[in-house]
Scaffold this motif. Structure first.
Motif, mmCIF file in Angstrom:
data_model
loop_
_atom_site.group_PDB
_atom_site.id
_atom_site.type_symbol
_atom_site.label_atom_id
_atom_site.label_comp_id
_atom_site.label_asym_id
_atom_site.label_seq_id
_atom_site.Cartn_x
_atom_site.Cartn_y
_atom_site.Cartn_z
ATOM 1 N N THR A 194 0.583 3.366 -0.978
ATOM 2 C CA THR A 194 0.371 4.738 -1.413
ATOM 3 C C THR A 194 1.414 5.138 -2.463
ATOM 4 O OG1 THR A 194 1.638 5.499 0.520
ATOM 5 C CG2 THR A 194 -0.780 5.529 0.671
ATOM 6 N N LEU A 233 -8.793 10.110 -0.847
ATOM 7 C CA LEU A 233 -7.642 9.763 -0.015
ATOM 8 C C LEU A 233 -7.398 10.837 1.050
ATOM 9 C CD1 LEU A 233 -5.233 8.515 -2.812
ATOM 10 C CD2 LEU A 233 -6.258 7.096 -1.031
ATOM 11 N N LEU A 236 -9.449 10.495 4.253
ATOM 12 C CA LEU A 236 -9.308 9.346 5.136
ATOM 13 C C LEU A 236 -8.878 9.790 6.532
ATOM 14 C CD1 LEU A 236 -7.502 6.653 2.926
ATOM 15 C CD2 LEU A 236 -9.916 6.783 3.535
ATOM 16 N N SER A 238 -6.865 8.781 9.703
ATOM 17 C CA SER A 238 -5.784 7.838 9.958
ATOM 18 C C SER A 238 -5.123 8.155 11.290
ATOM 19 C CB SER A 238 -4.741 7.929 8.838
ATOM 20 O OG SER A 238 -3.556 7.258 9.198
ATOM 21 N N ILE A 248 -3.655 0.924 1.006
ATOM 22 C CA ILE A 248 -5.072 1.292 0.903
ATOM 23 C C ILE A 248 -5.694 0.474 -0.220
ATOM 24 C CG2 ILE A 248 -6.710 3.174 0.475
ATOM 25 C CD1 ILE A 248 -4.482 5.097 1.447
ATOM 26 N N SER A 254 -8.346 0.477 4.785
ATOM 27 C CA SER A 254 -6.987 0.097 5.149
ATOM 28 C C SER A 254 -6.936 -0.424 6.569
ATOM 29 C CB SER A 254 -6.035 1.288 5.033
ATOM 30 O OG SER A 254 -4.734 0.919 5.449
#
Length: 347
Positions: A194, A233, A236, A238, A248, A254
């Motif tokens: 990132t 992004l 996403l 996570s 990623i 990822s």
């Protein structure tokens, strides 16, 4: 900023240390990082009412100019003997431009930035790409494009604007239909952190702002590309939420089980920029949550006194980005994120 001062002191005021490693202590000086810390230090001097920070920024700028080669380049990598690296030169240019605009040694700083920008023009491939230190044409060097654009704004040199145009046109050929931008890693065989994604997106946004409509709608295309990628992004899911997975890849996929905190701090600045353009309050809320968590992860307890005030490279500390270390650029981007959030709240 106390820790940044300590990282400057650790080198004997010959630039800023690359960071602090738990197993080995302070690292060598790092010209690139020293260069792009300058704008942060100048901003902090004003925001925190700490003029000595500006004095240190001027001192760093003077030291960097002593390292500049006759052809305009600067040493790459850690230490002062490395071969020039395109990206590193671009980040030092951003520092010199910041000094020139602050009124400190304007003539010397602008002359240094101009010489370095000319070197960057010569280093650019005919198709508009710049090579990484691994010899890989990449898109995170949009931060170099940004640096060249800033020198163009100060000098009006048309060759610099043509260099910016070539870079943007090449970068836009790397944008995929789903918003992903190819080439954001340090090497073709690596998945982007990132951190380098943040480099690519910030460079596109800032370059677009600097050139305005000077190159037709090219700036608008750059903003659209950065916005599409950044919004994907932000969407996403996570297990590290609100932090992103540290690595990623294409398709916004990822498997990383750690966060690259540097990249998270950088994405705060990117997302806030886009939120101001689009009115996306969801991005603003995410940024506030990320900054709160980064502040919690900033080292505060004097278990390792030399690292107090710094941000780890990864979370957990054993993650693959600068494991068991506190890189100077992580702390720099944390400060930038805090300033960006403060600016957004003031608006």
């Amino acid at each position: 900023m106390n820790w940044v001062e300590a990282a400057h002191d650790a080198t004997g005021h010959k630039g800023v240390s690359a960071g602090y490693e738990l197993n080995h202590g302070w690292q060598q000086t790092y010209p690139e990082i020293s260069g792009y810390l300058v704008p942060t230090m100048l901003r902090a001097a004003q925001e925190l009412d700490r003029p000595p920070l500006a004095g240190r920024a001027v001192e760093i700028g003077d030291w960097l100019r002593l390292l500049q080669h006759a052809d305009g380049a600067f040493p790459g990598g850690m230490g002062v003997d490395g071969e020039p690296v395109v990206f590193d030169v671009g980040q030092i240019v951003l520092g010199q431009i910041a000094l020139a605009r602050s009124g400190h040694d304007r003539t010397a700083a602008l002359d240094s930035a101009g010489q370095a920008a000319q070197w960057l023009c010569r280093a650019q491939r005919p198709d508009g790409a710049w090579l990484s230190h691994f010899g890989y044409p990449n898109t995170y060097s949009t931060r170099v494009t940004w640096a060249v654009a800033e020198v163009w704004r100060e000098t009006g040199d048309p060759e610099l604007l043509r260099t910016v145009e070539r870079s943007l046109r090449w970068t836009l050929t790397r944008v995929q239909p789903d918003g992903w931008i190819d080439g954001m890693a340090f090497d073709a065989n690596l998945t982007p952190w990132t951190h380098t994604i943040g480099y690519a997106l910030r460079g596109l946004l800032r370059t677009a702002d600097v050139i305005g409509d000077e190159l037709g709608d090219l700036g608008e295309q750059a903003v659209a590309a950065a916005t599409a990628c950044a919004e994907r992004l932000a969407g996403l899911v996570s297990p590290l939420d609100p932090l992103l997975p540290g690595e990623i890849g294409p398709g916004f996929t990822s498997t990383a089980g750690y966060a690259c905190l540097t990249g998270d701090a950088q994405m705060v600045t990117v997302w806030l920029d886009i939120a101001r353009r689009t009115g996306n309050d969801g991005l603003r809320a995410r940024c506030a949550a990320v900054v709160d968590l980064l502040a919690d992860l900033q080292l505060r307890q004097p278990v390792e006194p030399a690292a107090v005030g710094a941000l780890p490279g990864s979370w957990p500390l054993s993650g693959a980005f600068e494991p068991l270390a506190f890189p100077s650029w992580a702390t720099k981007f944390l400060a930038d994120a805090v300033f960006a959030l403060a600016d957004d709240e003031r608006e």
